[in-house]
Design a protein around this motif. Structure first.
Motif, PDB file in Angstrom:
ATOM      1  N   THR A   2       0.828  -1.193   0.000  1.00 26.29           N
ATOM      2  CA  THR A   2       0.000   0.000   0.000  1.00 26.29           C
ATOM      3  C   THR A   2       0.867   1.250   0.000  1.00 26.29           C
ATOM      4  OG1 THR A   2      -1.634  -1.199   1.298  1.00 26.29           O
ATOM      5  CG2 THR A   2      -1.872   1.174   1.189  1.00 26.29           C
ATOM      6  N   THR A   3       0.482   2.194  -0.868  1.00 24.17           N
ATOM      7  CA  THR A   3       1.241   3.443  -0.911  1.00 24.17           C
ATOM      8  C   THR A   3       0.906   4.285   0.309  1.00 24.17           C
ATOM      9  OG1 THR A   3      -0.506   4.474  -2.224  1.00 24.17           O
ATOM     10  CG2 THR A   3       1.318   3.434  -3.417  1.00 24.17           C
ATOM     11  N   GLY A   4       1.802   5.174   0.656  1.00 25.68           N
ATOM     12  CA  GLY A   4       1.582   6.044   1.807  1.00 25.68           C
ATOM     13  C   GLY A   4       2.910   6.550   2.313  1.00 25.68           C
ATOM     14  N   ALA A   5       2.894   7.092   3.510  1.00 28.56           N
ATOM     15  CA  ALA A   5       4.094   7.680   4.089  1.00 28.56           C
ATOM     16  C   ALA A   5       4.761   6.704   5.048  1.00 28.56           C
ATOM     17  CB  ALA A   5       3.732   8.967   4.822  1.00 28.56           C
ATOM     18  N   LEU A   6       6.057   6.597   4.928  1.00 31.06           N
ATOM     19  CA  LEU A   6       6.855   5.875   5.909  1.00 31.06           C
ATOM     20  C   LEU A   6       7.439   6.874   6.901  1.00 31.06           C
ATOM     21  CD1 LEU A   6       8.950   3.149   4.036  1.00 31.06           C
ATOM     22  CD2 LEU A   6       7.357   2.784   5.923  1.00 31.06           C
ATOM     23  N   ILE A   7       7.647   6.429   8.123  1.00 31.84           N
ATOM     24  CA  ILE A   7       8.229   7.282   9.155  1.00 31.84           C
ATOM     25  C   ILE A   7       9.513   6.634   9.653  1.00 31.84           C
ATOM     26  CG2 ILE A   7       7.905   8.342  11.419  1.00 31.84           C
ATOM     27  CD1 ILE A   7       4.901   8.256  10.930  1.00 31.84           C
ATOM     28  N   THR A   8      10.584   7.406   9.673  1.00 33.06           N
ATOM     29  CA  THR A   8      11.808   6.977  10.336  1.00 33.06           C
ATOM     30  C   THR A   8      12.045   7.911  11.519  1.00 33.06           C
ATOM     31  OG1 THR A   8      13.200   8.304   8.862  1.00 33.06           O
ATOM     32  CG2 THR A   8      12.802   6.023   8.233  1.00 33.06           C
ATOM     33  N   ARG A   9      13.022   7.579  12.335  1.00 32.72           N
ATOM     34  CA  ARG A   9      13.174   8.371  13.558  1.00 32.72           C
ATOM     35  C   ARG A   9      14.626   8.514  13.970  1.00 32.72           C
ATOM     36  NH1 ARG A   9      13.897   6.454  18.790  1.00 32.72           N
ATOM     37  NH2 ARG A   9      14.547   4.276  18.911  1.00 32.72           N
ATOM     38  N   GLU A  10      14.876   9.499  14.798  1.00 29.30           N
ATOM     39  CA  GLU A  10      16.155   9.651  15.474  1.00 29.30           C
ATOM     40  C   GLU A  10      15.928  10.450  16.752  1.00 29.30           C
ATOM     41  OE1 GLU A  10      18.481  11.385  12.377  1.00 29.30           O
ATOM     42  OE2 GLU A  10      17.889  13.432  12.862  1.00 29.30           O
ATOM     43  N   PRO A  11      16.774  10.252  17.761  1.00 27.33           N
ATOM     44  CA  PRO A  11      16.617  10.981  19.014  1.00 27.33           C
ATOM     45  C   PRO A  11      17.272  12.355  18.951  1.00 27.33           C
ATOM     46  CG  PRO A  11      18.398   9.425  19.219  1.00 27.33           C
ATOM     47  CD  PRO A  11      17.840   9.243  17.841  1.00 27.33           C
ATOM     48  N   VAL A  12      16.825  13.230  19.816  1.00 29.70           N
ATOM     49  CA  VAL A  12      17.460  14.526  20.034  1.00 29.70           C
ATOM     50  C   VAL A  12      18.002  14.509  21.456  1.00 29.70           C
ATOM     51  CG1 VAL A  12      17.127  17.025  20.149  1.00 29.70           C
ATOM     52  CG2 VAL A  12      15.876  15.670  18.442  1.00 29.70           C
ATOM     53  N   VAL A  26       8.953  12.153   8.222  1.00 27.45           N
ATOM     54  CA  VAL A  26       7.831  11.608   7.455  1.00 27.45           C
ATOM     55  C   VAL A  26       8.206  11.643   5.974  1.00 27.45           C
ATOM     56  CG1 VAL A  26       5.361  11.742   7.002  1.00 27.45           C
ATOM     57  CG2 VAL A  26       6.273  12.528   9.204  1.00 27.45           C
ATOM     58  N   HIS A  27       8.257  10.474   5.357  1.00 29.04           N
ATOM     59  CA  HIS A  27       8.649  10.356   3.955  1.00 29.04           C
ATOM     60  C   HIS A  27       7.383  10.097   3.131  1.00 29.04           C
ATOM     61  CE1 HIS A  27      12.820   9.908   5.417  1.00 29.04           C
ATOM     62  NE2 HIS A  27      12.295   9.135   6.343  1.00 29.04           N
ATOM     63  N   ALA A  34       1.377  12.920   3.896  1.00 26.85           N
ATOM     64  CA  ALA A  34       2.134  12.995   5.147  1.00 26.85           C
ATOM     65  C   ALA A  34       1.215  13.298   6.323  1.00 26.85           C
ATOM     66  CB  ALA A  34       3.212  14.071   5.029  1.00 26.85           C
ATOM     67  N   LEU A  35       0.364  14.300   6.173  1.00 27.12           N
ATOM     68  CA  LEU A  35      -0.527  14.686   7.262  1.00 27.12           C
ATOM     69  C   LEU A  35      -1.584  13.620   7.532  1.00 27.12           C
ATOM     70  CD1 LEU A  35      -0.980  18.474   6.431  1.00 27.12           C
ATOM     71  CD2 LEU A  35       0.526  17.428   8.135  1.00 27.12           C
ATOM     72  N   GLN A  36      -2.053  12.966   6.467  1.00 27.09           N
ATOM     73  CA  GLN A  36      -3.010  11.881   6.637  1.00 27.09           C
ATOM     74  C   GLN A  36      -2.401  10.746   7.461  1.00 27.09           C
ATOM     75  OE1 GLN A  36      -3.961   9.551   3.095  1.00 27.09           O
ATOM     76  NE2 GLN A  36      -6.111   9.434   3.724  1.00 27.09           N
ATOM     77  N   THR A  37      -1.129  10.438   7.181  1.00 22.66           N
ATOM     78  CA  THR A  37      -0.441   9.376   7.927  1.00 22.66           C
ATOM     79  C   THR A  37      -0.302   9.741   9.401  1.00 22.66           C
ATOM     80  OG1 THR A  37       0.783   8.644   5.976  1.00 22.66           O
ATOM     81  CG2 THR A  37       1.729   8.097   8.130  1.00 22.66           C
ATOM     82  N   LEU A  38       0.127  10.965   9.676  1.00 18.30           N
ATOM     83  CA  LEU A  38       0.277  11.391  11.068  1.00 18.30           C
ATOM     84  C   LEU A  38      -1.056  11.359  11.798  1.00 18.30           C
ATOM     85  CD1 LEU A  38       2.753  14.370  10.567  1.00 18.30           C
ATOM     86  CD2 LEU A  38       3.266  12.154  11.618  1.00 18.30           C
ATOM     87  N   THR A  61       3.520  23.528   2.843  1.00 22.04           N
ATOM     88  CA  THR A  61       2.393  24.118   2.124  1.00 22.04           C
ATOM     89  C   THR A  61       1.351  24.600   3.134  1.00 22.04           C
ATOM     90  OG1 THR A  61       1.025  22.125   2.000  1.00 22.04           O
ATOM     91  CG2 THR A  61       2.774  22.389   0.331  1.00 22.04           C
ATOM     92  N   PRO A  62       0.395  25.444   2.700  1.00 26.56           N
ATOM     93  CA  PRO A  62      -0.659  25.925   3.604  1.00 26.56           C
ATOM     94  C   PRO A  62      -1.527  24.817   4.189  1.00 26.56           C
ATOM     95  CG  PRO A  62      -0.506  27.355   1.681  1.00 26.56           C
ATOM     96  CD  PRO A  62       0.380  26.171   1.404  1.00 26.56           C
ATOM     97  N   GLU A  63      -1.409  23.590   3.676  1.00 26.58           N
ATOM     98  CA  GLU A  63      -2.154  22.465   4.255  1.00 26.58           C
ATOM     99  C   GLU A  63      -1.809  22.282   5.732  1.00 26.58           C
ATOM    100  OE1 GLU A  63      -2.621  19.011   1.057  1.00 26.58           O
ATOM    101  OE2 GLU A  63      -0.695  20.034   0.860  1.00 26.58           O
ATOM    102  N   LEU A  64      -0.606  22.718   6.125  1.00 16.77           N
ATOM    103  CA  LEU A  64      -0.215  22.625   7.529  1.00 16.77           C
ATOM    104  C   LEU A  64      -1.168  23.394   8.439  1.00 16.77           C
ATOM    105  CD1 LEU A  64       3.683  22.937   7.490  1.00 16.77           C
ATOM    106  CD2 LEU A  64       2.351  21.085   8.506  1.00 16.77           C
TER     107      LEU A  64
END
Length: 379
Positions: A2-12, A26-27, A34-38, A61-64
């Motif tokens: 299924t197409t969509g966004a993958l998420i990777t991570r790293e610590p701060v 968010v890739h 991206a926003l739909q996935t979140l 984009t203004p979608e944010l």
């Protein structure tokens, strides 16, 4: 797949290498995806630490403005996009909406509206020698190892994002006595020793019973009753389930004040593997998946090589094969968990497809794993 966004991570982390935030990358092919996935995975959101959200190569984009981020989220604005007036206008609108902001890929001279609050600034330390003049708290990125982090701090950085702390560790040839004691305890449980003998081993270090009960009673475990003693834990959980929680004692055994970041990574790996393997393995093996991920960083945590540790432990062959030889049924899940720690998604996507997992499954498991690891206090 299924197409969509993958998420990777790293610590701060801060200057003491203690985790101060999680960073999610968010890739996605576009902002809508991206926003739909979140939003789809909001129920799994990590809430203990602030969360930086990077949208990778996407230009904001203004979608944010139509999305309500979780309360602890900071939206990253890529510095190259700040040259455009419409992005500067978007920053001001996000500021007015109360959305916390960070600036990524900072370069000296990057324009930032004076009216907007920039909480953090991420800079590739190879390109930005000094963060002086940055509009927010400076974090180094792209560090090779622990020494590179020390150099970045010396040059004025307040912390860093990334996995540098997993590199540059010189392994010892044998376990420290305190670590060997925990290994003995794990072996007693694996070999079905008498509870009295296990309790005696547990009490040889007064901190161990306390830490074990704290982990078992953590929010992440989700028990309906509070476990009061080791015997009570055996009654409630059973011996097999205790292997998982006793493994936390070994993962958290390091006295290094900077170790909690590695501990969080190890536990997140284990939990992610456990979740993703749940529909492919019987319940008896779920804890083994967790232990495989959790033990995958023992060399960093304990300052010794994996073979030295594992040679002294009674473990199923499937765990040993994955950790020592990158082989066996658990190895693909470990590779996937490690791939989720990369800034780029290519390996994660390849590993996910090889296991027949959807991007939704993988992203949900990653968020749940980070949230779970954060509920455990490694202090």
């Amino acid at each position: 797949m299924t197409t969509g966004a993958l998420i990777t991570r790293e610590p701060v982390v801060n200057q003491q290498r203690a985790i101060t935030a999680n960073r999610l990358i968010v890739h996605a092919p576009n902002f809508a995806t991206a926003l739909q996935t979140l939003e789809m995975h909001r129920q799994y959101w990590p809430t203990i630490h602030p969360v930086f959200i990077s949208f990778g190569r996407l230009v904001p984009t203004p979608e944010l403005l139509d999305w309500q981020p979780p309360e602890n989220a900071l939206i990253e604005i890529p510095a190259p996009a700040m040259q455009y007036p419409q992005i500067q206008e978007l920053v001001l609108k996000l500021q007015a909406a109360g959305v916390p902001l960070a600036l990524s890929w900072y370069q000296p001279g990057t324009p930032w509206p004076e009216q907007a609050d920039c909480r953090f600034v991420l800079a590739d330390q190879a390109k930005v020698t000094s963060p002086a003049g940055a509009p927010g708290i400076s974090l180094a990125w792209g560090l090779a190892d622990v020494q590179a982090f020390a150099d970045a701090v010396e040059r004025g950085y307040a912390g860093a994002a990334g996995w540098f702390f997993l590199k540059g560790v010189t392994p010892a040839k044998e376990l420290a006595p305190s670590h060997a004691q925990i290994v003995r305890l794990l072996n007693l449980v694996r070999n079905d020793a008498d509870i009295t003998e296990i309790e005696a081993a547990l009490k040889q270090d007064v901190s161990l019973p306390y830490k074990l009960l704290r982990y078992i009673n953590s929010v992440g475990f989700g028990l309906m009753v509070e476990v009061q003693s080791f015997r009570h834990a055996v009654t409630i959980l059973g011996r097999d389930k205790l292997n998982k929680w006793l493994s936390l004692l070994l993962v958290s055994a390091s006295r290094d004040p900077a170790a909690p970041a590695v501990m969080q990574a190890a536990i997140a790996r284990g939990r992610m593997m456990e979740l993703l393997g749940a529909h492919l393995f019987d319940k008896a093996q779920h804890d083994n998946l967790f232990i495989t991920g959790a033990f995958s960083l023992l060399d960093v945590l304990l300052g010794t090589s994996l073979d030295v540790v594992l040679d002294q432990m009674t473990l199923p062959g499937s765990i040993r094969d994955a950790l020592l030889h990158d082989d066996g049924a658990y190895a693909p899940f470990l590779r996937l968990a490690v791939a989720s720690e990369s800034f780029l998604p290519d390996q994660l996507r390849a590993q996910s497809e090889a296991l027949g997992l959807t991007v939704q499954q993988v992203s949900a498991a990653l968020l749940q794993a980070v949230a779970f690891a954060d509920t455990l206090s490694f202090g």
